[in-house]
Design an enzyme around this catalytic site. Structure first.
Site, PDB file in Angstrom:
ATOM      1  N   HIS A  35       0.858  -1.185   0.000  1.00  0.00           N
ATOM      2  CA  HIS A  35       0.000   0.000   0.000  1.00  0.00           C
ATOM      3  C   HIS A  35       0.893   1.235   0.000  1.00  0.00           C
ATOM      4  CE1 HIS A  35      -3.821  -2.026   1.836  1.00  0.00           C
ATOM      5  NE2 HIS A  35      -3.258  -2.784   0.923  1.00  0.00           N
TER       6      HIS A  35
ATOM      7  N   GLU B  87       1.160   3.833   1.872  1.00  0.00           N
ATOM      8  CA  GLU B  87       1.764   4.210   3.157  1.00  0.00           C
ATOM      9  C   GLU B  87       2.929   3.289   3.514  1.00  0.00           C
ATOM     10  OE1 GLU B  87      -2.722   5.148   3.507  1.00  0.00           O
ATOM     11  OE2 GLU B  87      -1.466   3.610   2.569  1.00  0.00           O
TER      12      GLU B  87
ATOM     13  N   CYS C 276      -5.826   2.246   5.937  1.00  0.00           N
ATOM     14  CA  CYS C 276      -6.492   0.996   6.286  1.00  0.00           C
ATOM     15  C   CYS C 276      -5.900   0.486   7.606  1.00  0.00           C
ATOM     16  CB  CYS C 276      -6.292  -0.032   5.173  1.00  0.00           C
ATOM     17  SG  CYS C 276      -4.621  -0.711   5.105  1.00  0.00           S
TER      18      CYS C 276
ATOM     19  N   CYS D  86      -2.094  -0.301   7.343  1.00  0.00           N
ATOM     20  CA  CYS D  86      -1.261   0.892   7.223  1.00  0.00           C
ATOM     21  C   CYS D  86      -1.264   1.705   8.509  1.00  0.00           C
ATOM     22  CB  CYS D  86      -1.721   1.736   6.040  1.00  0.00           C
ATOM     23  SG  CYS D  86      -1.405   0.920   4.451  1.00  0.00           S
TER      24      CYS D  86
END
Length: 149
Positions: A46, A48, A76, A79
């Site tokens: 992801h 991040e 999320c 993250c």
């Protein structure tokens, strides 16, 4: 924040999801990332997480205290946990998790499952070999000069 949004748009051109993130420390960008889940065949890639990995490598540390993250969307659960573990001081985000759910990125099941007792989760979390596993923890506890994180 604009750089995070630009990275989220750039991610679309690379076949990734619409997510971007930037980490800043001392008014300098030290890490940035966009969603690379599909391009890297890595469900943890992801924006991040990619930005955290870059910042840690650049700064040669796993502790990003004193930094802030700008992300195009509310992080999320994975993250958010990584941001906590990295010790980032503050999170700024653009879109909400509800906005993400509206385009097919829905983390509600994960948020809901966290509150459920381990053995009652849809993805069961079952303990095995505790008496063997705890011995390693006990060894760790006895080490005088360990690097805590």
């Amino acid at each position: 924040m604009q750089r995070a949004i630009d990275l989220s748009k750039k991610s679309l051109a690379c076949g990734g999801g619409p997510f971007g993130a930037v980490i800043v420390k001392n008014d300098e960008i030290v890490g940035e990332g966009m969603n690379c889940v599909v391009s890297k065949n890595d469900p943890t890639a992801h924006a991040e997480i990619v930005a955290i990995r870059m910042a840690c490598e650049r700064l040669a540390t796993f502790n990003l205290s004193g930094s802030i993250i700008f992300t195009s969307c509310e992080p999320c659960p994975m993250c958010l946990s990584a941001i906590w573990w990295a010790r980032i001081d503050k999170i700024y985000y653009g879109n909400t998790r509800h906005d993400a759910a509206g385009i097919g990125f829905d983390d509600a099941d994960i948020y809901n499952e966290i509150a459920v007792e381990n053995v009652k989760r849809r993805l069961p979390l079952l303990q095995l070999m505790h008496s063997e596993s705890i011995k390693v923890f006990q060894e760790w506890a006895e080490i005088e000069k360990k690097h805590m994180y």
